[in-house]
Write a protein that holds these residues in place. Structure first.
Motif, PDB file in Angstrom:
ATOM      1  N   PRO A  29       7.607  11.645  -7.529  1.00 17.46           N
ATOM      2  CA  PRO A  29       7.506  10.167  -7.771  1.00 17.46           C
ATOM      3  C   PRO A  29       8.160   9.025  -6.624  1.00 17.46           C
ATOM      4  N   GLN A  30       7.856   8.110  -5.823  1.00 16.86           N
ATOM      5  CA  GLN A  30       8.633   7.529  -5.251  1.00 16.86           C
ATOM      6  C   GLN A  30       8.876   6.126  -5.551  1.00 16.86           C
ATOM      7  N   VAL A  31       7.521   5.385  -5.902  1.00 16.97           N
ATOM      8  CA  VAL A  31       7.720   4.005  -6.291  1.00 16.97           C
ATOM      9  C   VAL A  31       6.540   3.711  -7.453  1.00 16.97           C
ATOM     10  N   LEU A  32       7.169   3.031  -8.238  1.00 13.19           N
ATOM     11  CA  LEU A  32       6.511   2.604  -9.406  1.00 13.19           C
ATOM     12  C   LEU A  32       6.522   1.110  -9.222  1.00 13.19           C
ATOM     13  N   GLY A  33       5.229   0.655  -9.645  1.00  9.28           N
ATOM     14  CA  GLY A  33       5.116  -0.922  -9.494  1.00  9.28           C
ATOM     15  C   GLY A  33       3.694  -1.378  -9.818  1.00  9.28           C
ATOM     16  N   VAL A  34       3.513  -2.633  -9.774  1.00  9.94           N
ATOM     17  CA  VAL A  34       2.149  -3.299 -10.088  1.00  9.94           C
ATOM     18  C   VAL A  34       1.454  -3.671  -8.564  1.00  9.94           C
ATOM     19  N   HIS A  35       0.483  -3.109  -8.538  1.00 13.03           N
ATOM     20  CA  HIS A  35      -0.419  -3.710  -7.274  1.00 13.03           C
ATOM     21  C   HIS A  35      -1.704  -4.289  -7.737  1.00 13.03           C
ATOM     22  N   GLY A  50      -2.521  -6.037  -9.956  1.00 13.54           N
ATOM     23  CA  GLY A  50      -2.454  -6.379 -11.411  1.00 13.54           C
ATOM     24  C   GLY A  50      -2.331  -5.151 -12.188  1.00 13.54           C
ATOM     25  N   ARG A  51      -2.180  -3.901 -11.564  1.00 18.76           N
ATOM     26  CA  ARG A  51      -2.339  -2.650 -12.162  1.00 18.76           C
ATOM     27  C   ARG A  51      -1.242  -1.957 -12.148  1.00 18.76           C
ATOM     28  N   HIS A  52      -0.640  -1.245 -12.954  1.00 17.03           N
ATOM     29  CA  HIS A  52       0.583  -0.155 -12.702  1.00 17.03           C
ATOM     30  C   HIS A  52       0.053   0.921 -11.841  1.00 17.03           C
ATOM     31  N   GLN A  53       0.845   1.097 -10.692  1.00 15.55           N
ATOM     32  CA  GLN A  53       0.477   2.462  -9.885  1.00 15.55           C
ATOM     33  C   GLN A  53       1.836   3.149  -9.630  1.00 15.55           C
ATOM     34  N   LEU A  54       1.568   4.429  -9.169  1.00 12.05           N
ATOM     35  CA  LEU A  54       2.753   5.298  -8.786  1.00 12.05           C
ATOM     36  C   LEU A  54       2.428   5.662  -7.301  1.00 12.05           C
ATOM     37  N   LEU A  55       3.255   5.376  -6.356  1.00 13.46           N
ATOM     38  CA  LEU A  55       3.171   5.880  -5.274  1.00 13.46           C
ATOM     39  C   LEU A  55       3.914   7.283  -4.984  1.00 13.46           C
ATOM     40  N   SER A  56       3.364   8.319  -4.976  1.00 15.41           N
ATOM     41  CA  SER A  56       4.140   9.624  -4.754  1.00 15.41           C
ATOM     42  C   SER A  56       3.704  10.643  -3.609  1.00 15.41           C
TER      43      SER A  56
END
Length: 101
Positions: free
Chosen positions: A32-38, A40-46
């Motif tokens: 997991p590299q980035v956790l955020g909101v994109h 309006g939805r919670h997303q995980l960049l991995s």
């Protein structure tokens, strides 16, 4: 996305733990590299290192819409740290909740 899952994801990012999750038909192993909101939805960049891939291209970058993910497990195995991101991947987030360092 429950508060418990968000805490677990933040913990995994802060401590560089691998994650296993079920997404779109298969289990995936990711850094997991980035956790955020994109949008309006919670997303995980991995960075996906193993497991199922619809494209068949592993390893590689994946952005997961967390409402579609299940069976999230923080593993005791750690990874080295941040990977060089694809150009622009850290831009366009509504809010960034955690970033691996």
């Amino acid at each position: 996305m429950t508060a418990l899952n968000l805490r677990a994801l933040k913990h995994a990012i802060d401590n560089r733990h691998l994650l296993q999750l079920h997404y779109h038909g298969g289990n995936r192993l990711v850094e997991p590299q980035v956790l955020g909101v994109h949008n309006g939805r919670h997303q995980l960049l991995s960075y996906q290192v193993a497991g199922f891939s619809e494209s068949g291209e592993v390893p590689g970058w994946r952005r997961f819409d967390l409402i579609e993910a299940s069976e999230l497990t923080v593993l005791p195995v750690t990874f080295d740290g941040p990977r060089e991101t694809i150009s622009g991947e850290l831009h366009g987030w509504d809010e960034i909740l955690a970033v691996v360092h």
